[in-house]
Structure formats: structure tokens, C-alpha cells
Write a protein that holds these residues in place. Sequence first.
Motif, PDB file in Angstrom:
ATOM      1  N   LEU A 205       0.831  -1.211   0.000  1.00 35.60           N
ATOM      2  CA  LEU A 205       0.000   0.000   0.000  1.00 35.60           C
ATOM      3  C   LEU A 205       0.864   1.258   0.000  1.00 35.60           C
ATOM      4  CD1 LEU A 205      -2.802  -0.949   2.568  1.00 35.60           C
ATOM      5  CD2 LEU A 205      -3.017  -0.787   0.077  1.00 35.60           C
ATOM      6  N   GLY A 206       1.889   1.280   0.851  1.00 39.17           N
ATOM      7  CA  GLY A 206       2.727   2.459   0.952  1.00 39.17           C
ATOM      8  C   GLY A 206       3.519   2.734  -0.314  1.00 39.17           C
ATOM      9  N   VAL A 207       4.084   1.680  -0.900  1.00 34.36           N
ATOM     10  CA  VAL A 207       4.848   1.855  -2.133  1.00 34.36           C
ATOM     11  C   VAL A 207       3.941   2.314  -3.266  1.00 34.36           C
ATOM     12  CG1 VAL A 207       6.148   0.630  -3.921  1.00 34.36           C
ATOM     13  CG2 VAL A 207       6.678   0.248  -1.506  1.00 34.36           C
TER      14      VAL A 207
ATOM     15  N   ALA B 261       6.624   3.152   4.538  1.00 30.85           N
ATOM     16  CA  ALA B 261       7.016   2.840   3.160  1.00 30.85           C
ATOM     17  C   ALA B 261       6.711   4.014   2.234  1.00 30.85           C
ATOM     18  CB  ALA B 261       6.300   1.581   2.683  1.00 30.85           C
ATOM     19  N   ARG B 262       5.547   4.620   2.388  1.00 29.09           N
ATOM     20  CA  ARG B 262       5.198   5.771   1.547  1.00 29.09           C
ATOM     21  C   ARG B 262       6.173   6.915   1.766  1.00 29.09           C
ATOM     22  NH1 ARG B 262       3.071  10.648   2.222  1.00 29.09           N
ATOM     23  NH2 ARG B 262       1.899  11.592   0.486  1.00 29.09           N
TER      24      ARG B 262
ATOM     25  N   LEU C 232      11.423   2.012 -10.375  1.00 25.88           N
ATOM     26  CA  LEU C 232      10.895   1.633  -9.064  1.00 25.88           C
ATOM     27  C   LEU C 232      11.635   0.429  -8.510  1.00 25.88           C
ATOM     28  CD1 LEU C 232       8.676   1.968  -6.864  1.00 25.88           C
ATOM     29  CD2 LEU C 232       7.255   0.405  -8.217  1.00 25.88           C
ATOM     30  N   TRP C 233      11.857  -0.580  -9.343  1.00 23.28           N
ATOM     31  CA  TRP C 233      12.471  -1.828  -8.895  1.00 23.28           C
ATOM     32  C   TRP C 233      13.972  -1.689  -8.655  1.00 23.28           C
ATOM     33  CZ3 TRP C 233      10.920  -6.203  -6.889  1.00 23.28           C
ATOM     34  CH2 TRP C 233      11.789  -7.311  -6.893  1.00 23.28           C
ATOM     35  N   ARG C 234      14.666  -0.967  -9.531  1.00 19.24           N
ATOM     36  CA  ARG C 234      16.123  -0.920  -9.469  1.00 19.24           C
ATOM     37  C   ARG C 234      16.669   0.213  -8.609  1.00 19.24           C
ATOM     38  NH1 ARG C 234      18.701  -1.144 -15.313  1.00 19.24           N
ATOM     39  NH2 ARG C 234      20.550  -1.145 -13.963  1.00 19.24           N
ATOM     40  N   HIS C 235      15.895   1.280  -8.423  1.00 19.07           N
ATOM     41  CA  HIS C 235      16.441   2.459  -7.747  1.00 19.07           C
ATOM     42  C   HIS C 235      15.641   2.861  -6.501  1.00 19.07           C
ATOM     43  CE1 HIS C 235      19.270   3.130 -11.040  1.00 19.07           C
ATOM     44  NE2 HIS C 235      18.268   2.946 -11.878  1.00 19.07           N
TER      45      HIS C 235
END
Length: 279
Positions: free
Chosen positions: A102-104, A163-164, A190-193
Amino acid sequence: MTAIAPGRARRGLGRSLARPGFIIPVVVLVVALAWAIAPGLFTGISPTDTVAPSLQAPSAAHWFGTDATGRDVFARVVHGASQSISGALIAVLVGLVVGTALGVTAGATGGVVDEVLMRIVDVLLAIPALLLSLSVVILLGFGTTNAAIAVGVTSIAVFARLARSEVVSVRVSEFVEAAYGSGGTFLSVLWRHILPNSLTPVIALAALQLGSAILQISTLGFLGYGAPPPTPEWGLLIAEGRDYVATAWWLTVLPGAVVVAVVLATNRLSQAIRGGEPA
């Protein structure tokens, strides 16, 4: 916010765990996990059978004494670790997975999605944790697994807010903007950085929440919403001894001391993951 490389964070964690002040907490957690995984290695006594006269004080034969029905308290504490710790792990997993997702999502997308998700999180935060967990466990039914899920639901909002916050801070960093400028897609950036530089505080929170989950599950067990008797569970063991505090102190003090030691150890582990203060 300055980004911290995952490798640097792991080296910092290794240095923290090598400090003398963290050795004892690590040993406590390793022993508790070993109890949960293989209790038979630490005691050959059944946790549910009467093995001695009732209310015997701690001795060489029975390290934590015996309870009102003659059961070995140490054996019940050791076997109870599987209930309490496995329940706490389930609770943390529920909060970590759902809350972080949720936060991401809120932090990475922003806009209306962020507003809607954060208002849901605010509602969860407005409800006292014990009241919310009791409501959920009553809906799901009694038992350690249901109590763990209930405790996990109470931690979703905490994980989501953290997380947000981390994702929003990292999203506006120069290296993220450079990644987009180099042709990176939303998902790849998003995934790599973003995620590798955002999740270290979330993992530290998971370690901290493990101790909190043990306390909450023990509280539910104490109130009778956890594992049913005679299944050993740390909160239930303390509840069973509350009527004998004046005459058999070991029934509550020793299981309670185990709970306190494990919770304090998880707090120190959380400090190590964040890079905590010098020990």
C-alpha cells in the motif's frame, strides 16, 4: 535524503551485530527460534503431561518449576515458543507485505491513488491496536493463527506510512530523475532504484514489530483469544499463573521474563538494522 546503497547497509548491519552489546540479543533470538523449531532438543518432557507434584519451585529437575497440575513449566515455555514466535512471524509478514504494498503504491503513484490509500491508512491508525485486533480475532475465530492475522492487520498502517514516506523521499532524488532521463520506465526505476533505497527502514520496522507482535499475541492469549488450553502459549502460561502469584511466583515471572527478553532482543536487532547507536 541521502540514498544508502544496499551493500553499505549490509556492511553497517554486520558491524552493528559484531558489537558486544548486540551479541546477547542475537543469542537470545537464536535460542528462542531454536525452541520454536526444535523444542525436543531442549526438553524431553511433554508440555501437557503431569510429571511431578503440583506447584514445585524451580529446581535442577524442573528449571522453571511445575504448575498447578504438575506440568513442567520450562517444557511448556519451550514448546510455547512455536506458538508465540510463529504467530508473531505471521503477523509481521501480513503487516509487512500488505502495508508495504500500500505504501509503495501510494508513494510511487501519488495523486488520487495516494489520497485514497492514505485516508484508509488514517482510519486504521485512528482505531486502537488492541481494539482492532480483538475485533478481527472475534470475526475470524479463536486460535494462534487467527490472532496472528488480527495482530498483522493492526500493523498494516504503520508499514504503509513508513514505506510511503521513504518512497516519496527517494522518488525526488537526483539519481532517480537521472534514471528517468536515461529512458528508464516507471517499473524499472521503481524496482532498481527506488525500492532498494527505501526498504531498509521498513525492514528495521519489521524487526521492531516482531517484538510488538509477540507482546500483542501474548496479550490476546492472556485474554483467552489465542491457543486453547492445554496448548502451551506464552500469554496463556502467564494467565494460568496469575492466581498463584503470591504462592508460586515462578508461574508468571519466568514465562514473563522470557517474553521480555525476546522482545528486548528484537528491539536491539531493529537498532542494528538501522545502524543504531554504539553499543
